[in-house]
Each structure stands twice: as C-alpha cells, then as structure tokens.
Motif scaffolding. Structure first.
Motif, mmCIF file in Angstrom:
data_model
loop_
_atom_site.group_PDB
_atom_site.id
_atom_site.type_symbol
_atom_site.label_atom_id
_atom_site.label_comp_id
_atom_site.label_asym_id
_atom_site.label_seq_id
_atom_site.Cartn_x
_atom_site.Cartn_y
_atom_site.Cartn_z
ATOM 1 N N LEU A 90 0.113 2.827 3.600
ATOM 2 C CA LEU A 90 -1.318 3.378 3.540
ATOM 3 C C LEU A 90 -2.071 2.933 4.592
ATOM 4 O O LEU A 90 -2.882 3.766 5.273
ATOM 5 N N ASN B 114 5.048 -2.350 0.059
ATOM 6 C CA ASN B 114 5.551 -1.124 0.928
ATOM 7 C C ASN B 114 4.379 -0.174 0.990
ATOM 8 O O ASN B 114 4.122 0.432 1.814
ATOM 9 N N ALA B 115 3.807 0.041 -0.216
ATOM 10 C CA ALA B 115 2.613 0.945 -0.463
ATOM 11 C C ALA B 115 1.526 0.682 0.622
ATOM 12 O O ALA B 115 0.575 1.202 1.096
ATOM 13 N N LEU C 231 -2.043 -3.826 -1.109
ATOM 14 C CA LEU C 231 -2.287 -2.368 -1.709
ATOM 15 C C LEU C 231 -3.673 -1.784 -1.869
ATOM 16 O O LEU C 231 -4.125 -1.021 -1.596
#
Length: 88
Positions: A67, A62-63, A18
């Motif tokens: 990204l 997942n983020a 992240l």
C-alpha cells in the motif's frame, strides 16, 4: 488446578504498517491534501520491512509495504506523466 495462560503473539510493526498504508493511500488520493501523507507512505514501507522480520503476521507487513508503494508510485507517477504529456 493449574491455569494455563497463553499469550497471543502480535506483530505491532506489521499492524502499524498496514494502518499507515491504508490511511496514507486513502487520504493520498485527495487532490492537494494527499502530499501531506508522504511521511505515512514511507513509514508504512519502513515499518512493513521491520515487521517482516518476525515469522507471524507477515501478511500485514507485506500489505503495508504494498500500500505504501502503491501510494508513492501513484503520486509520483502522476506528476511524471503530466510533465511528459506537457512536453509533447
């Protein structure tokens, strides 16, 4: 009296994905400097995939993947579009 120690589980790979995804995307939007973030984009994707193997904090993983993919698609898509419009 007995003390109960509860350790909170963490997913270091998901957090790393992240952070790398956010930093890579934000700095990647800066012209000419953004390409230096290429390793961060791929590392965000790789760490995100590794972080998804754990059953907690998968949203962060997942983020990070998303990204990282957005940054890669944005940068490479921009140049594909430029070359395509230049060939018309």
């Amino acid at each position: 009296m007995h003390e109960i120690i509860v350790e909170k589980e963490s997913n270091g790979m998901a957090v790393t994905a992240l952070v790398l995804g956010i930093v890579g995307l934000v700095i990647g939007l800066i012209p000419f400097i953004g390409w230096f973030m290429l390793p961060l984009w791929f590392l965000a994707i790789i760490f995100g995939l590794i972080g998804r193997t754990k059953h907690y904090q998968r949203g962060m993983a997942n983020a990070g993947i998303i990204l990282g993919l957005i940054a890669v698609i944005y940068k490479f898509g921009f140049w594909v579009l430029i070359f395509y419009l230049g060939s018309l």
